[in-house]
Write a protein that holds these residues in place. Structure first.
Motif, mmCIF file in Angstrom:
data_model
loop_
_atom_site.group_PDB
_atom_site.id
_atom_site.type_symbol
_atom_site.label_atom_id
_atom_site.label_comp_id
_atom_site.label_asym_id
_atom_site.label_seq_id
_atom_site.Cartn_x
_atom_site.Cartn_y
_atom_site.Cartn_z
ATOM 1 N N UNK A 50 1.140 -1.329 -0.224
ATOM 2 C CA UNK A 50 -0.094 -0.102 -0.301
ATOM 3 C C UNK A 50 0.935 0.610 -0.250
ATOM 4 N N UNK A 51 1.649 1.295 0.892
ATOM 5 C CA UNK A 51 2.790 2.348 1.314
ATOM 6 C C UNK A 51 4.526 2.356 0.570
ATOM 7 N N UNK A 52 4.712 2.612 0.342
ATOM 8 C CA UNK A 52 6.770 2.559 0.150
ATOM 9 C C UNK A 52 7.221 2.597 1.396
ATOM 10 N N UNK A 53 8.250 2.477 0.853
ATOM 11 C CA UNK A 53 9.175 2.696 2.483
ATOM 12 C C UNK A 53 9.575 4.183 2.768
ATOM 13 N N UNK A 54 9.627 4.745 1.973
ATOM 14 C CA UNK A 54 9.454 6.538 2.047
ATOM 15 C C UNK A 54 11.203 5.968 1.450
#
Length: 372
Positions: free
Chosen positions: A12-16
Motif C-alpha cells: 500500500x505504501x512505499x518505504x519512504x
C-alpha cells in the motif's frame, strides 16, 4: 502466474526515502539547517516546506533529530533527511519474459510501469521488481522506456553484458550527426530498434525521415528541464513508415525505426511533423508541450503539499500516460557469438495492429524471439 512472468504485488505504501549529506566548509558559514536544505534542494520544497519537514522531526544532524529550523550547522556535520512513506499511483507489476540467455533477459514492459525510480515512483518500478524477484544479483536495465511506452526492455545479467549493451545503445546515438548515418553510409549498426505508434491525423507520405534536433527547455515541475524539438539540441534521427491510414478516425498507424535514443524522441519527432501521438497529454504539433509560459516556470510559486514538498504541477509531465507507443522489435548481436543475431519481438497491443493483418500479427507475437 505464468512461468514466463515475474512480478510481486505492490504494498500500500512505499518505504519512504532517506537522503544523506555532509556539510562542506563553504556551506557551513552561518548556515541554518532550513537555509541549507532550501538552498541545496529548491526543487524539492519551498522554504516553508523545509521548515515544516524539520518541525516534523524528519531531519537529523549528526545522529540527533533537530526540530528547530534555525539550528546552526558546522563543517563536517552529517545530515539525514527522511522522506515519509506515501502511496504511489496505481501501477502494473507483472513483466512478461520474452527472451533470456546467460547474459541477457528481455521483458515486455506494460504501459504505466516506470523503469527507474524518479518523481512519485520510487518503489513501483521495473528496477524494484528485478530486485525483489532476482535478489542481489538482479538484472539491470541498459536503456529506458517512457512510463507510458510498452514493449521490449533489455536487461543485462552480467557486468560484461551491461558494458556491451550500453555501448551498443550509445554507439547508435553517436552515429547521428557525425556524418555517418549507419547503414546509409555503409556502416552496420550493432542494434536495431523498431517501434509501433498511433499518430494523430493522416500522414500522407509513405515514408518520412525526421532529423529534428532535440534539446531541453525549462518547464514547470520538471527540475532538469523538458525535452523538446529545438534547433539548438542534439542530432536525432527517426524513420517513419506508414502501415495504415484510418481517415474515419483521423489517425495513422506507423512503424518507426530510431537511429538515436534521445528521451521521448518518437513522441517529439511525430509531433514536430504535425502528427503527435494519439492521446499524448504533453506534446503537440511542433514538438513542444501543450503549454509553456516562461512566467510560470518558477516552481517556488507552486503551493506545497502536506509533506512540505511541491504539489504535482497542473501541466502534463513526461511520465503521464495515454499515448500509444510500443517497442516492437529489437535486434542485437549475440553477446557470446557476434556472428549471430538475437531478434526479440514483443506482441503488439490490439490498437497497434493493422486491421488486415491483426490475426497474423497476433500469431507472430506468440513467437517472442529468434536466434540466427
Amino acid at each position: 502466474m505464468s512461468p514466463q512472468q515475474i512480478g510481486l504485488p505492490w504494498p500500500e505504501l512505499n518505504d519512504g526515502l532517506t537522503y544523506k549529506d555532509v556539510v562542506s566548509s563553504s556551506d557551513s558559514e552561518l548556515t541554518t539547517v532550513s537555509d541549507y536544505y532550501y538552498t541545496k534542494y529548491k526543487s524539492s520544497a519551498p522554504l516553508l516546506g523545509w521548515i515544516q519537514r524539520i518541525q516534523n522531526g524528519q531531519i537529523q544532524v549528526d545522529g540527533e533529530v533537530v526540530e528547530d529550523p534555525n539550528t546552526l550547522l558546522r563543517s563536517g556535520s552529517k545530515l539525514v533527511y527522511h522522506r515519509l512513506p506515501w502511496k504511489e499511483p496505481d501501477t502494473p507489476h507483472l513483466l512478461d519474459i520474452l527472451y533470456q540467455d546467460h547474459d541477457l533477459i528481455a521483458f515486455n514492459k506494460p504501459s504505466g510501469l516506470q523503469v527507474l525510480p524518479g518523481g512519485l515512483f520510487q518503489q513501483r518500478t521495473v528496477l524494484t521488481q528485478l530486485q525483489w524477484c532476482f535478489g542481489e544479483s538482479h538484472p539491470v536495465p541498459v536503456h529506458r522506456l517512457g512510463r507510458g511506452t510498452s514493449g521490449i526492455l533489455l536487461c543485462a545479467k552480467t557486468k560484461l553484458a551491461k558494458t556491451k549493451l550500453s555501448a551498443y545503445f550509445a554507439e547508435g546515438t553517436s552515429l547521428v550527426g557525425s556524418g555517418n548515418m549507419g547503414q546509409e553510409c555503409g556502416t552496420v549498426r550493432k542494434i536495431s530498434k523498431i517501434y509501433r505508434a498511433l499518430a494523430s491525423g493522416i500522414v500522407e507520405e509513405d515514408e518520412v525521415v525526421i532529423k529534428q534536433p532535440i534539446g531541453v527547455a525549462r518547464y514547470p515541475g520538471v527540475a532538469k528541464g523538458l525535452y523538446v524539438a529545438s534547433s539548438e539540441g542534439k542530432p536525432s534521427f527517426s524513420k517513419v513508415i506508414v502501415l495504415e491510414r484510418d481517415r474515419q478516425r483521423d489517425c495513422t498507424l506507423v512503424k518507426v525505426e530510431i537511429q538515436s535514443g534521445r528521451p521521448h524522441q518518437i513522441r517529439i519527432h511525430l509531433a514536430f511533423i504535425g502528427h503527435p501521438l494519439v492521446g499524448d497529454p504533453l506534446y503537440v504539433a511542433g514538438g513542444q508541450p501543450k503549454s509553456v509560459d516562461p512566467d510560470l516556470v518558477d516552481a517556488t510559486t507552486t503551493p506545497f503539499a502536506q509533506d512540505g514538498g511541491y504539489r504535482r504541477p497542473n501541466q502534463a509531465v513526461p511520465g503521464d500516460c495515454g499515448y500509444h507507443l510500443h517497442a516492437h522489435e529489437v535486434e542485437i548481436p549475440n553477446l557470446l557469438d557476434t556472428h549471430k543475431v538475437v531478434k526479440v519481438v514483443a506482441p503488439l497491443p490490439p490498437i497497434l495492429q493493422t486491421s488486415y493483418l491483426a490475426e497474423e500479427e497476433e500469431e507472430k507475437g506468440l513467437s517472442s524471439f529468434k536466434l540466427s
